[in-house]
Enzyme design. Structure first.
Site, mmCIF file in Angstrom:
data_model
loop_
_atom_site.group_PDB
_atom_site.id
_atom_site.type_symbol
_atom_site.label_atom_id
_atom_site.label_comp_id
_atom_site.label_asym_id
_atom_site.label_seq_id
_atom_site.Cartn_x
_atom_site.Cartn_y
_atom_site.Cartn_z
ATOM 1 N N MET A 18 0.823 -1.209 0.000
ATOM 2 C CA MET A 18 0.000 0.000 0.000
ATOM 3 C C MET A 18 0.857 1.258 0.000
ATOM 4 S SD MET A 18 -3.219 -0.672 -0.243
ATOM 5 C CE MET A 18 -4.070 0.768 0.416
ATOM 6 N N GLY A 19 1.872 1.290 0.846
ATOM 7 C CA GLY A 19 2.728 2.466 0.934
ATOM 8 C C GLY A 19 3.415 2.788 -0.379
ATOM 9 N N ASN A 113 -5.086 0.387 8.834
ATOM 10 C CA ASN A 113 -6.412 -0.032 9.280
ATOM 11 C C ASN A 113 -6.473 -0.063 10.798
ATOM 12 O OD1 ASN A 113 -8.273 -0.357 7.203
ATOM 13 N ND2 ASN A 113 -7.474 -2.350 6.612
ATOM 14 N N GLY A 139 -9.484 0.659 -1.307
ATOM 15 C CA GLY A 139 -9.283 0.475 -2.739
ATOM 16 C C GLY A 139 -8.205 -0.529 -3.067
ATOM 17 N N HIS A 213 -17.584 0.614 6.494
ATOM 18 C CA HIS A 213 -17.384 0.311 5.066
ATOM 19 C C HIS A 213 -16.961 -1.139 4.904
ATOM 20 C CE1 HIS A 213 -14.490 -0.308 1.793
ATOM 21 N NE2 HIS A 213 -15.083 0.637 1.096
ATOM 22 N N ASN A 214 -15.996 -1.576 5.699
ATOM 23 C CA ASN A 214 -15.502 -2.945 5.583
ATOM 24 C C ASN A 214 -16.550 -3.965 6.028
ATOM 25 O OD1 ASN A 214 -13.166 -1.628 4.867
ATOM 26 N ND2 ASN A 214 -11.840 -2.932 6.078
ATOM 27 N N TYR A 218 -17.981 -6.986 3.772
ATOM 28 C CA TYR A 218 -18.127 -8.393 4.140
ATOM 29 C C TYR A 218 -19.499 -8.909 3.715
ATOM 30 C CZ TYR A 218 -14.077 -9.131 7.307
ATOM 31 O OH TYR A 218 -12.831 -9.314 7.839
ATOM 32 N N LYS A 288 -9.412 -10.121 8.298
ATOM 33 C CA LYS A 288 -8.407 -9.332 9.013
ATOM 34 C C LYS A 288 -8.967 -8.613 10.228
ATOM 35 C CE LYS A 288 -5.038 -8.620 5.346
ATOM 36 N NZ LYS A 288 -4.224 -7.629 4.593
#
Length: 508
Positions: A18-19, A113, A139, A213-214, A218, A288
């Site tokens: 991601m970074g 997260n 994203g 959102h997560n 799911y 996660k």
């Protein structure tokens, strides 16, 4: 290590998947970035990727060997972005930056997260020493590279400073159609359209919104899996045939990133065997934790979100593979024949409408949870704007989100999405097929926990009277928990002396 005579605009710590992509995104948008990672191989990969993408253009990214060097190479007051694992690593980096000379007006942004309550505590811990800010990112790696959905929260002063940066790197949507404007070309970022980044509110609120959102993600994924299972089990359709159905669905109200990638997955063959890829993947799903956090928060807040919880439970049950294999040899289900071929299109249409209605209910649950949490925390969340920034860049991006944004624009005080006129009409028109799809799956022994829990939520929500009156009487019987009477003010509490034969009622 690339050298430069001018200071960088942004310091970035963490060059993992991601970074690395966020750094390249920032560079595409004209920002000079100095990056640091404890793993020097990641920095080498970052520089090589930048070299390949920029060609003959000047270097846009520098790397360094320490926190002290990072601060020395970045303009003051510093903006330092973190992309490190949630939890202790965030505090470790913050403390090392302070030791390296970070000042009180320097901004540190956590993009991991993180649990939202941890962010609140960190803000208090570092107050007066640095400005701790958070931005939840959705994203995946492609979104990070070419435009994610960003949910920033924290000090408004910090947001005023970093807003142009966030708007530049965020995903964009067409303001008229609400459709994503996508271009996956390194060095040629999307600059037109509305950015999918908006200030959410005080510290913690952004990560809370991302958490919900997560949770929605799911449940949305579980819905798709249940539709796939019905088509595979009851209709005996091949993965390729189901992929074709999903592609057709993606042209209508179910249009979404998740439907799109599900079709791609189902249309893919295993390179080793030539069999459908989905058939060689073990049916054991991972997680996660963010879906779990959403379900736990719904219980803590007292907000019903059964479909999100069922999606978490479905993943948990999938991990019991050994036990399920034993049970499959012992436990009997209904003895039914596959659906005749001439009825296939009818069942597919039922599933489509069931998915649509259940999706409305899942989003109603998620937005209701955010509303109740905001009330509890004193946040002023803009739900129309939240729906808008989810229209592109994030995993749950879908055409459907435009309707949600419109609903909250029509009524800023809307108490639940199910009470919006548009969604009332949509469920009224499609609930017959929803009910038939759930009933048929149940009669065939096919588990549809998300579809059915969403239907139960809807039916309970629309009932003026629920059997909780009996439940409250039970509680009073064994625990003297008291109850309110329906014919008197609710704040008046009563208790029945159940141990006495005449069972008198007393006001308490």
């Amino acid at each position: 290590m690339a050298a430069t005579n001018s200071l960088c605009d942004i310091g970035f710590i963490g060059a993992g998947v991601m970074g690395k992509n966020l750094i390249l995104n920032l560079a595409d948008n004209g920002y000079r970035v100095c990056a640091f990672d404890l793993d020097h191989h990641r920095l080498e990969d970052l520089l090589e990727q930048d070299r390949l993408e920029r060609g003959e253009q000047p270097a846009r990214i520098e790397t360094c060997n320490s926190y002290t060097e990072l601060l020395a190479r970045v303009k003051a007051p510093h903006l330092v972005i973190l992309s490190v694992p949630a939890g202790a690593p965030v505090d470790d980096v913050c403390n090392k930056l302070l030791d390296a000379g970070l000042k009180a007006d320097d901004i540190v942004v956590d993009t991991g997260n993180s649990l939202w309550t941890d962010s609140v505590e960190r803000c208090k811990r570092y107050e007066g020493r640095l400005i701790f800010f958070t931005t939840a990112v959705s994203g995946g790696e492609v979104g990070a590279r070419f435009g994610p959905s960003l949910m920033p929260s924290g000090d408004p002063y910090a947001w005023a400073r970093i807003e142009p940066v966030w708007h530049a790197m965020a995903a964009k949507v067409d303001p008229d159609s609400g459709q994503p404007i996508e271009r996956f070309e390194p060095g040629n970022p999307v600059k037109e359209g509305e950015p999918c980044a908006a200030y959410i509110g005080p510290i913690g609120s952004g990560h809370y919104v991302k958490m919900v959102h997560n949770g929605i993600e799911y449940a949305d994924m579980q819905l798709i899996c249940e539709a796939y299972d019905v088509m595979r089990s009851a209709l005996e359709m091949s993965p390729q045939e189901i992929a074709a159905v999903f592609r057709e669905w993606n042209k209508g109200p179910l249009n979404s990133y998740l439907i799109d990638i599900s079709a791609e997955v189902l249309g893919t063959a295993d390179p080793e065997t030539g069999s459908p890829l989905v058939d060689v993947i073990l049916d054991r799903a991972g997680q996660k934790g963010t879906g779990l956090w959403t379900a736990v928060s719904s219980l803590e807040v007292g907000c019903p979100a059964p479909s999100i919880a069922e999606a978490v439970f479905a993943r948990s049950l999938s991990t019991r593979k050994v036990l399920r294999t034993r049970a499959a040899k012992k436990l009997l289900g209904p003895d039914v024949e596959p659906v005749p071929a001439e009825q296939r299109e009818t069942v597919i249409a039922q599933l489509h409408d069931a998915m649509y209605c259940a999706k409305i209910c899942i989003y109603a649950q998620g937005f209701d949870l955010m509303k109740l949490a905001a009330r509890e925390q004193g946040w002023q969340l803009n739900f129309a704007e939240i729906a808008r920034i989810w229209r592109a860049g994030c995993i749950i991006r879908a055409v459907f989100l435009q309707s949600i944004s419109d609903a909250y624009e029509r009524d800023h005080k809307l108490s639940n999405l199910l009470l919006d006129d548009f969604f009332i009409e949509q469920i009224a028109a499609n609930q017959g097929n929803w009910r038939r799809a759930v009933a048929d799956a149940s009669l065939r022994g096919i588990p549809v926990p998300a579809l059915s829990s969403a239907l139960n939520y809807y039916d309970a929500f629309r009932r003026e009277s629920l059997p909780a009156n009996l439940l409250q009487a039970q509680r009073d019987f064994f625990g003297a928990h008291t109850f309110s009477r329906a014919d008197r003010p609710e704040n008046e509490k009563y208790h029945v002396l159940w141990s006495r034969k005449d069972r008198p009622m007393v006001k308490v």
